[in-house]
Design a protein around this motif. Sequence first.
Motif, PDB file in Angstrom:
ATOM      1  N   SER A 182       9.331  -2.613  -7.350  1.00 16.82           N
ATOM      2  CA  SER A 182       9.705  -2.128  -8.693  1.00 16.82           C
ATOM      3  C   SER A 182      10.085  -0.663  -8.696  1.00 16.82           C
ATOM      4  O   SER A 182      10.040  -0.012  -9.734  1.00 16.82           O
ATOM      5  CB  SER A 182       8.521  -2.296  -9.652  1.00 16.82           C
ATOM      6  N   VAL A 210      -8.637 -10.921  -1.742  1.00 13.01           N
ATOM      7  CA  VAL A 210      -9.962 -10.469  -1.307  1.00 13.01           C
ATOM      8  C   VAL A 210     -10.851 -10.463  -2.543  1.00 13.01           C
ATOM      9  O   VAL A 210     -10.583  -9.739  -3.508  1.00 13.01           O
ATOM     10  CB  VAL A 210      -9.883  -9.070  -0.659  1.00 13.01           C
ATOM     11  N   SER A 259       5.811  -2.179  -4.964  1.00 15.59           N
ATOM     12  CA  SER A 259       6.802  -1.973  -3.911  1.00 15.59           C
ATOM     13  C   SER A 259       8.101  -2.752  -4.096  1.00 15.59           C
ATOM     14  O   SER A 259       9.010  -2.620  -3.277  1.00 15.59           O
ATOM     15  CB  SER A 259       6.187  -2.279  -2.539  1.00 15.59           C
ATOM     16  N   PRO A 306      -2.017  -0.270  -7.288  1.00 13.93           N
ATOM     17  CA  PRO A 306      -2.640  -0.074  -8.603  1.00 13.93           C
ATOM     18  C   PRO A 306      -4.083  -0.591  -8.666  1.00 13.93           C
ATOM     19  O   PRO A 306      -4.837  -0.213  -9.550  1.00 13.93           O
ATOM     20  CB  PRO A 306      -1.739  -0.888  -9.534  1.00 13.93           C
ATOM     21  N   GLY A 315      -0.456  -6.234   0.434  1.00 17.75           N
ATOM     22  CA  GLY A 315       0.816  -6.418   1.140  1.00 17.75           C
ATOM     23  C   GLY A 315       1.959  -5.752   0.409  1.00 17.75           C
ATOM     24  O   GLY A 315       3.008  -6.340   0.174  1.00 17.75           O
ATOM     25  N   GLY A 374       6.517   2.858 -14.717  1.00 16.78           N
ATOM     26  CA  GLY A 374       7.926   3.284 -14.733  1.00 16.78           C
ATOM     27  C   GLY A 374       8.787   2.054 -14.917  1.00 16.78           C
ATOM     28  O   GLY A 374       8.602   1.056 -14.224  1.00 16.78           O
TER      29      GLY A 374
HETATM   30  C1  LIG Z   1       8.999   3.048 -11.381  1.00 15.66           C
HETATM   31  C2  LIG Z   1       8.756   3.504  -9.978  1.00 15.66           C
HETATM   32  C3  LIG Z   1       9.795   4.083  -9.261  1.00 15.66           C
HETATM   33  C4  LIG Z   1       9.570   4.503  -7.960  1.00 15.66           C
HETATM   34  N1  LIG Z   1      10.626   4.975  -7.237  1.00 15.66           N
HETATM   35  C5  LIG Z   1      10.447   5.352  -5.965  1.00 15.66           C
HETATM   36  C6  LIG Z   1      11.574   5.765  -5.201  1.00 15.66           C
HETATM   37  O1  LIG Z   1      12.715   5.706  -5.637  1.00 15.66           O
HETATM   38  N2  LIG Z   1      11.338   6.173  -3.934  1.00 15.66           N
HETATM   39  C7  LIG Z   1      10.092   6.205  -3.389  1.00 15.66           C
HETATM   40  O2  LIG Z   1       9.969   6.635  -2.246  1.00 15.66           O
HETATM   41  N3  LIG Z   1       9.002   5.761  -4.074  1.00 15.66           N
HETATM   42  C8  LIG Z   1       9.164   5.331  -5.353  1.00 15.66           C
HETATM   43  N4  LIG Z   1       8.112   4.869  -6.072  1.00 15.66           N
HETATM   44  C9  LIG Z   1       6.767   4.849  -5.452  1.00 15.66           C
HETATM   45  C10 LIG Z   1       6.539   3.606  -4.606  1.00 15.66           C
HETATM   46  O3  LIG Z   1       7.153   2.486  -5.170  1.00 15.66           O
HETATM   47  C11 LIG Z   1       5.041   3.353  -4.448  1.00 15.66           C
HETATM   48  O4  LIG Z   1       4.411   4.524  -4.025  1.00 15.66           O
HETATM   49  C12 LIG Z   1       4.739   2.272  -3.435  1.00 15.66           C
HETATM   50  O5  LIG Z   1       5.513   1.119  -3.680  1.00 15.66           O
HETATM   51  C13 LIG Z   1       3.258   1.927  -3.463  1.00 15.66           C
HETATM   52  O6  LIG Z   1       3.030   0.923  -2.514  1.00 15.66           O
HETATM   53  P1  LIG Z   1       1.583   0.311  -2.274  1.00 15.66           P
HETATM   54  O7  LIG Z   1       1.648  -0.530  -1.066  1.00 15.66           O
HETATM   55  O8  LIG Z   1       0.584   1.410  -2.289  1.00 15.66           O
HETATM   56  O9  LIG Z   1       1.293  -0.539  -3.596  1.00 15.66           O
HETATM   57  P2  LIG Z   1       1.790  -1.999  -4.012  1.00 15.66           P
HETATM   58  O10 LIG Z   1       3.195  -2.240  -3.660  1.00 15.66           O
HETATM   59  O11 LIG Z   1       1.437  -2.186  -5.444  1.00 15.66           O
HETATM   60  O12 LIG Z   1       0.922  -2.959  -3.111  1.00 15.66           O
HETATM   61  C14 LIG Z   1      -0.446  -3.198  -3.336  1.00 15.66           C
HETATM   62  C15 LIG Z   1      -0.692  -4.675  -3.126  1.00 15.66           C
HETATM   63  O13 LIG Z   1      -2.078  -4.936  -3.077  1.00 15.66           O
HETATM   64  C16 LIG Z   1      -2.272  -6.250  -3.548  1.00 15.66           C
HETATM   65  N5  LIG Z   1      -3.677  -6.411  -3.893  1.00 15.66           N
HETATM   66  C17 LIG Z   1      -4.371  -5.749  -4.844  1.00 15.66           C
HETATM   67  N6  LIG Z   1      -5.654  -6.194  -4.896  1.00 15.66           N
HETATM   68  C18 LIG Z   1      -5.782  -7.154  -3.946  1.00 15.66           C
HETATM   69  C19 LIG Z   1      -6.864  -7.992  -3.520  1.00 15.66           C
HETATM   70  N7  LIG Z   1      -8.080  -7.935  -4.093  1.00 15.66           N
HETATM   71  N8  LIG Z   1      -6.638  -8.869  -2.511  1.00 15.66           N
HETATM   72  C20 LIG Z   1      -5.410  -8.954  -1.921  1.00 15.66           C
HETATM   73  N9  LIG Z   1      -4.343  -8.190  -2.316  1.00 15.66           N
HETATM   74  C21 LIG Z   1      -4.535  -7.302  -3.305  1.00 15.66           C
HETATM   75  C22 LIG Z   1      -1.326  -6.341  -4.734  1.00 15.66           C
HETATM   76  O14 LIG Z   1      -0.999  -7.672  -5.076  1.00 15.66           O
HETATM   77  C23 LIG Z   1      -0.112  -5.532  -4.245  1.00 15.66           C
HETATM   78  O15 LIG Z   1       0.928  -6.342  -3.753  1.00 15.66           O
HETATM   79  C24 LIG Z   1       8.290   4.387  -7.371  1.00 15.66           C
HETATM   80  C25 LIG Z   1       7.253   3.788  -8.095  1.00 15.66           C
HETATM   81  C26 LIG Z   1       7.489   3.329  -9.383  1.00 15.66           C
HETATM   82  C27 LIG Z   1       6.418   2.644 -10.129  1.00 15.66           C
END
Ligand SMILES: Cc1cc2nc3c(=O)[nH]c(=O)nc-3n(C[C@H](O)[C@H](O)[C@H](O)COP(=O)(O)OP(=O)(O)OC[C@H]3O[C@@H](n4cnc5c(N)ncnc54)[C@H](O)[C@@H]3O)c2cc1C
Length: 531
Positions: free
Chosen positions: A50, A203, A48, A239, A17, A262
């Motif tokens: 951070s 999961v 998401s 991650p 999420g 980051g």
């Molecule tokens: C320092 C930093 C600065 C950034 N700045 C920007 C910016 O300014 N602009 C921009 O466009 N992008 C930016 N990004 C990139 C952006 O934040 C990420 O690409 C994006 O938030 C990734 O989202 P996600 O949904 O893939 O991952 P996440 O937000 O990490 O979501 C994955 C989710 O999966 C859940 N999960 C994992 N395993 C399981 C399981 N087994 N069962 C149930 N749930 C599970 C976790 O709890 C987590 O909440 C930045 C990233 C960082 C680290």
Amino acid sequence: MSESRDIKRVDLFVIGGGINGCGIARDAAGRGLSVTLAEMDDLASATSSSSTKLFHGGLRYLEYFEFRLVREALIEREVLLRAMPHISWPMRFVLPYHPSMRFESETPTSKLLTTVMPWMKGRRPAWLIRLGLFMYDHLGGRKILPGTSTVALRGTPEGAPLQDRFETAYEYSDCWVQDSRLVVLNARDAEARGATILTRTKVTHARRDGDIWQIETEDTVTGDRRTHHARMLVNAGGPWVGDIIHDKIDLPSREGVRLVRGSHIVTRRLYDHDKCYFFQGTDGRIIFAIPYEQDFTLIGTTDSEHTDPSRRPECSPEERDYLIAFANRYFKQAISADDVVWSYSGVRPLYDDGASSATAATRDYTLKVDASGGAPVLNIFGGKITTYRRLAESALEKIGEHLTVGKGPWTAGVPLAGGDFPVDGAQALIEGLERDYPFLGPDWALRLVRTYGTEARRFLGSATTAADLGRDFGATLTEAETIWLMRREYARTAEDVVWRRTKLGLRLSEEEIAALDGWMTSRREGAAAAE
Ligand SMILES: Cc1cc2nc3c(=O)[nH]c(=O)nc-3n(C[C@H](O)[C@H](O)[C@H](O)COP(=O)(O)OP(=O)(O)OC[C@H]3O[C@@H](n4cnc5c(N)ncnc54)[C@H](O)[C@@H]3O)c2cc1C
């Protein structure tokens, strides 16, 4: 341990999420697919919430020749701005120039320049920055945002906080977004279109049974276990994407994720205007200094390798000192560790493209379907907050190769909850709230509009005094708002409320946050007892 219960079959089961999981769930539900999403913690509890919180093209990615990503992100900025003018807004970025500024030595641009202009010795010339900004202005879809200009810094508000050696700057546009609110609003929209959103649901295992996935989940609060059935699985674990591939669904995949941490620091407000700074370092990296939550300045970010997703990312003392030293090469008034009021850290789940450094690893996304053993799974690598909607569209294209998807792309131009007003209409909305609820005053009204947009009125209701909104938890957080967050936005704990649904944690004391948590716990228990 409780016994596992079977749940009826859905088309799509999304793990994660964060912005990518919630964006895909929303898009898929809107196209008529039945969807369940499971998040093991709170929505946006990992990467998401951070981020640097920019809807941006990514000026520095031009040096890596990432033209596809930059163009898509530049076009997307304005599409998103129109759909959520409450939680996102345009910002101007001031890039002070000094001839000593250097490249990261591994970028294709710096390698090219070192070959054709060896006397530059890794320095980033002014004409190159102007060329980059010209491309940034013209690569994609800029209609609302003003273009680049040159600023003489002497005697101007932009120059006032900077050291005197900076005489010229370039100014360009990008946008701000409240990242964790973006995630929650996508989850709500997905739910409004029929999806089931399960938070605090991990999961633990998934296995194929022919052309159906059997997915085991565990409620991380109650321990309740369930078995879900889905025709297709989406791994948007951020991650944890690799952990899910190898440990939860036992895929023999060789795709890898590169975890790059980051960190950001937050200080009291360091200057008096509302523009951001884009600072270039002596190591070729860049950082931003951004006006934050009215009274603060946000400074970041770093790029450090992070090996284990289960290790909670934190801003290390070295990262903090690096950011302070970086900022102190620009600001007249030096800052120190004592000025840091908060810090946060996140892990970028980047696709492992074999790049030499964390800074150089691609920020573009990669989607991989594995259907080799029966029911298909889509693994998501990388991505930016800025490109989440386009990533979801690409995901739906892949999903459409395996499931019947009712309609084509639909999310461009469809507002998220509370964002149903003109792109330049926030000020009118704030003034309207101040007029109809005079007890709010300008700062409170601004906060509510920038958090809830047109929906703020739904919990303000017929209140004529602050007391009508129930208990005051401090810093303008009331019982009415907290109930809204618990009922409508999946908030369970005080941490969800003060660090993700809002950023009031910057203003509330530890005692106030503990009191809020106690109140939320008893309200939850009261609701459970009444069921
Ligand atoms: C320092 C930093 C600065 C950034 N700045 C920007 C910016 O300014 N602009 C921009 O466009 N992008 C930016 N990004 C990139 C952006 O934040 C990420 O690409 C994006 O938030 C990734 O989202 P996600 O949904 O893939 O991952 P996440 O937000 O990490 O979501 C994955 C989710 O999966 C859940 N999960 C994992 N395993 C399981 C399981 N087994 N069962 C149930 N749930 C599970 C976790 O709890 C987590 O909440 C930045 C990233 C960082 C680290």
